[in-house]
Motif scaffolding. Structure first.
Motif, PDB file in Angstrom:
ATOM      1  N   UNK A 174     -31.425 -30.614 -41.192  1.00  0.00           N
ATOM      2  CA  UNK A 174     -30.941 -29.846 -40.031  1.00  0.00           C
ATOM      3  C   UNK A 174     -30.860 -28.372 -40.424  1.00  0.00           C
ATOM      4  N   UNK A 175     -31.918 -27.656 -40.107  1.00  0.00           N
ATOM      5  CA  UNK A 175     -32.043 -26.241 -40.483  1.00  0.00           C
ATOM      6  C   UNK A 175     -31.761 -25.376 -39.265  1.00  0.00           C
ATOM      7  N   UNK A 176     -30.847 -24.432 -39.418  1.00  0.00           N
ATOM      8  CA  UNK A 176     -30.597 -23.460 -38.357  1.00  0.00           C
ATOM      9  C   UNK A 176     -30.412 -22.084 -38.987  1.00  0.00           C
ATOM     10  N   UNK A 177     -29.189 -21.696 -39.330  1.00  0.00           N
ATOM     11  CA  UNK A 177     -28.933 -20.340 -39.808  1.00  0.00           C
ATOM     12  C   UNK A 177     -29.656 -20.040 -41.122  1.00  0.00           C
ATOM     13  N   UNK A 178     -29.998 -21.062 -41.898  1.00  0.00           N
ATOM     14  CA  UNK A 178     -30.802 -20.841 -43.098  1.00  0.00           C
ATOM     15  C   UNK A 178     -32.112 -20.132 -42.748  1.00  0.00           C
ATOM     16  N   UNK A 179     -32.637 -20.390 -41.551  1.00  0.00           N
ATOM     17  CA  UNK A 179     -33.877 -19.734 -41.133  1.00  0.00           C
ATOM     18  C   UNK A 179     -33.692 -18.229 -40.996  1.00  0.00           C
ATOM     19  N   UNK A 180     -32.495 -17.803 -40.595  1.00  0.00           N
ATOM     20  CA  UNK A 180     -32.214 -16.365 -40.526  1.00  0.00           C
ATOM     21  C   UNK A 180     -32.244 -15.744 -41.912  1.00  0.00           C
ATOM     22  N   UNK A 181     -31.702 -16.461 -42.886  1.00  0.00           N
ATOM     23  CA  UNK A 181     -31.727 -15.971 -44.263  1.00  0.00           C
ATOM     24  C   UNK A 181     -33.162 -15.835 -44.764  1.00  0.00           C
ATOM     25  N   UNK A 182     -33.973 -16.830 -44.471  1.00  0.00           N
ATOM     26  CA  UNK A 182     -35.365 -16.809 -44.924  1.00  0.00           C
ATOM     27  C   UNK A 182     -36.108 -15.629 -44.306  1.00  0.00           C
ATOM     28  N   UNK A 183     -35.819 -15.349 -43.031  1.00  0.00           N
ATOM     29  CA  UNK A 183     -36.484 -14.245 -42.340  1.00  0.00           C
ATOM     30  C   UNK A 183     -35.785 -12.911 -42.539  1.00  0.00           C
ATOM     31  N   UNK A 193     -37.963 -17.491 -36.799  1.00  0.00           N
ATOM     32  CA  UNK A 193     -37.293 -17.979 -37.993  1.00  0.00           C
ATOM     33  C   UNK A 193     -37.451 -19.478 -38.170  1.00  0.00           C
ATOM     34  N   UNK A 194     -37.311 -20.220 -37.081  1.00  0.00           N
ATOM     35  CA  UNK A 194     -37.444 -21.680 -37.154  1.00  0.00           C
ATOM     36  C   UNK A 194     -38.872 -22.081 -37.532  1.00  0.00           C
ATOM     37  N   UNK A 199     -40.784 -29.724 -42.674  1.00  0.00           N
ATOM     38  CA  UNK A 199     -40.027 -30.808 -42.058  1.00  0.00           C
ATOM     39  C   UNK A 199     -40.656 -31.209 -40.727  1.00  0.00           C
ATOM     40  N   UNK A 200     -40.334 -32.409 -40.297  1.00  0.00           N
ATOM     41  CA  UNK A 200     -41.031 -33.030 -39.175  1.00  0.00           C
ATOM     42  C   UNK A 200     -40.346 -32.843 -37.828  1.00  0.00           C
ATOM     43  N   UNK A 201     -39.184 -32.218 -37.816  1.00  0.00           N
ATOM     44  CA  UNK A 201     -38.473 -31.966 -36.566  1.00  0.00           C
ATOM     45  C   UNK A 201     -37.719 -30.650 -36.685  1.00  0.00           C
ATOM     46  N   UNK A 202     -37.792 -29.838 -35.631  1.00  0.00           N
ATOM     47  CA  UNK A 202     -37.135 -28.533 -35.607  1.00  0.00           C
ATOM     48  C   UNK A 202     -36.131 -28.520 -34.468  1.00  0.00           C
TER      49      UNK A 202
END
Length: 319
Positions: A24-33, A50-51, A60-63
C-alpha cells in the motif's frame, strides 16, 4: 483501464492463481518524486505522476488512488486541514452549525474531484496494473469526525457516512477503477459489535455497487482484532483482505474463500535488504495460492526505496 482485467483483479476474482504484489504505497511516492507531501496530496498531476513512478520502481500489481482517511470527512463538510505534525489531513472541527451534511453532488465535493482526476489519469496510462479506488471505511471516518463519540449512539451520523461512502464508490466506478479498497484504521474505543455492524452495512452496500461495475472489493482491517475482521469478512461479499501480519498463511483459514494478503510489515522493512529478501522468500516460497504478498498498512513515507525494492525482487523470485 486496460483491455481485459489486470492480473491482480483476475486473482481477486478467483480466475487466476498468479499471486499479485500489493504494497500500500501512497505518501512514499511523494518522497520518491521529491514533492512536498501536502502538494502531492492536493495536486492531481503530482499525485498521479508520483504513483506511476513508484509503480515503475517497485513493479507492484495494484496502485491505490488514495489512502487518505479523511476523504469522506471533507465531503461531509467537516473542517479538514493539512497537519505538518501528523503529515496528513486531519479534522479540525465540524463546520458551521456543527451539523454534518451530505452534498447533492459528491463527485464535486471536498477533495473528491482531485482523487477522481488521479483515478482517470491512472486508468488511462497504467496497463496490466489494477487501479484501486481507495475508500476510508465508515469506522475510520466516524472516529476521525467524532473521536470521543460512540458508533451505536449516533445512528444518524453512521447512516450519513454510509451514504457518502456509497456515493464516492459510484463516482469511482464511473471513473474506471478496477477494484475498490476499503481501509479501516483501528477501532478506537468502539465496541466490537458496533464495529462489525457498521462495517457490514457499508460493505454489503459496496458489494452491490461493485457487482454493478464488475469489480472486486478488498478490505484492510488495520488494527482490528482478527476475530472482528473474520466476522466482517464472513458476513460481506468482499473478495480479499489485506492483513498487517508477518505470516498471513497462518491466518488464511480464518478467511475461507478469500484471497489473503500480508507479510510486508513495518518491522520487516526496518531490516537490511538481505534480511528482507530472505524473509520474503521464506514466507512465500510455499505459501498457498490464496495467500499473496501485501501490506496491511500504508508503507511509511520514511521507508528507504531500496527496502521495498528488495521485497519486489524477492516476490519476483518466489511467486
Amino acid at each position: 483501464m486496460s483491455f481485459g482485467s489486470p492480473p491482480a483483479v483476475d486473482y481477486l476474482d478467483g480466475l487466476s492463481t498468479e499471486q499479485p504484489f500489493v504494497p500500500l504505497v501512497d505518501t512514499l511516492a511523494a518522497e520518491i518524486n521529491q514533492v512536498p507531501h501536502e502538494v502531492y496530496h492536493r495536486d492531481a498531476t503530482q499525485s498521479a505522476n508520483g504513483r506511476q513512478r513508484a509503480q515503475r520502481l517497485f513493479e507492484h500489481d495494484a496502485v491505490a488512488t488514495t489512502l487518505d482517511r479523511t476523504l469522506l470527512c471533507d465531503v461531509l463538510d467537516a473542517a479538514v486541514e493539512w497537519s505538518d505534525e501528523a503529515d496528513r489531513f486531519v479534522v479540525e472541527s465540524v463546520s458551521g452549525s456543527g451539523e454534518l451534511s451530505a452534498p447533492t453532488d459528491v463527485a464535486a465535493a471536498g477533495r473528491v474531484p482531485t482523487v477522481l482526476d488521479v483515478t482517470e489519469r491512472l486508468a488511462a496510462t497504467l496497463d496490466d496494473v489494477a487501479v484501486v479506488g481507495g475508500l476510508p471505511g465508515p469506522v475510520a471516518t466516524f472516529n476521525e469526525l467524532l473521536a470521543d463519540a460512540r458508533l451505536d449512539a449516533n445512528p444518524e451520523t453512521t447512516a450519513l457516512i454510509r451514504e457518502v461512502f456509497g456515493d464516492v464508490a459510484r463516482a469511482y466506478g464511473r471513473a474506471g477503477v478496477d477494484a475498490f479498497l476499503v481501509t479501516e484504521f483501528a477501532t478506537g474505543a468502539q465496541s466490537p459489535a458496533a464495529v462489525v455492524e457498521t462495517d457490514v452495512g457499508a460493505l454489503e452496500m459496496l458489494g452491490n455497487i461493485a457487482e454493478f461495475f464488475g469489480v472486486p472489493v478488498a478490505f484492510v482491517p488495520e488494527g482490528y482484532d482478527v476475530d472482528v475482521a473474520a466476522e466482517i469478512a464472513e458476513r460481506t461479499p468482499i473478495d480479499g483482505v489485506l492483513l498487517d501480519s508477518s505470516d498471513p498463511a497462518t491466518l488464511a483459514d480464518r478467511f475461507p474463500d478469500l484471497r489473503v494478503g500480508g507479510g510486508i510489515t513495518p518491522e520487516l522493512l526496518a531490516e537490511s535488504t538481505d534480511e528482507i529478501e530472505s524473509t520474503i522468500e521464506a514466507r512465500f516460497e510455499a505459501a498457498p495460492s490464496a495467500v499473496f504478498p501485501a501490506s496491511g498498512t500504508e508503507i511509511l513515507p520514511e521507508t528507504h526505496p531500496s527496502k521495498l525494492k528488495a521485497v519486489s525482487r524477492a516476490v519476483g523470485a518466489t511467486t
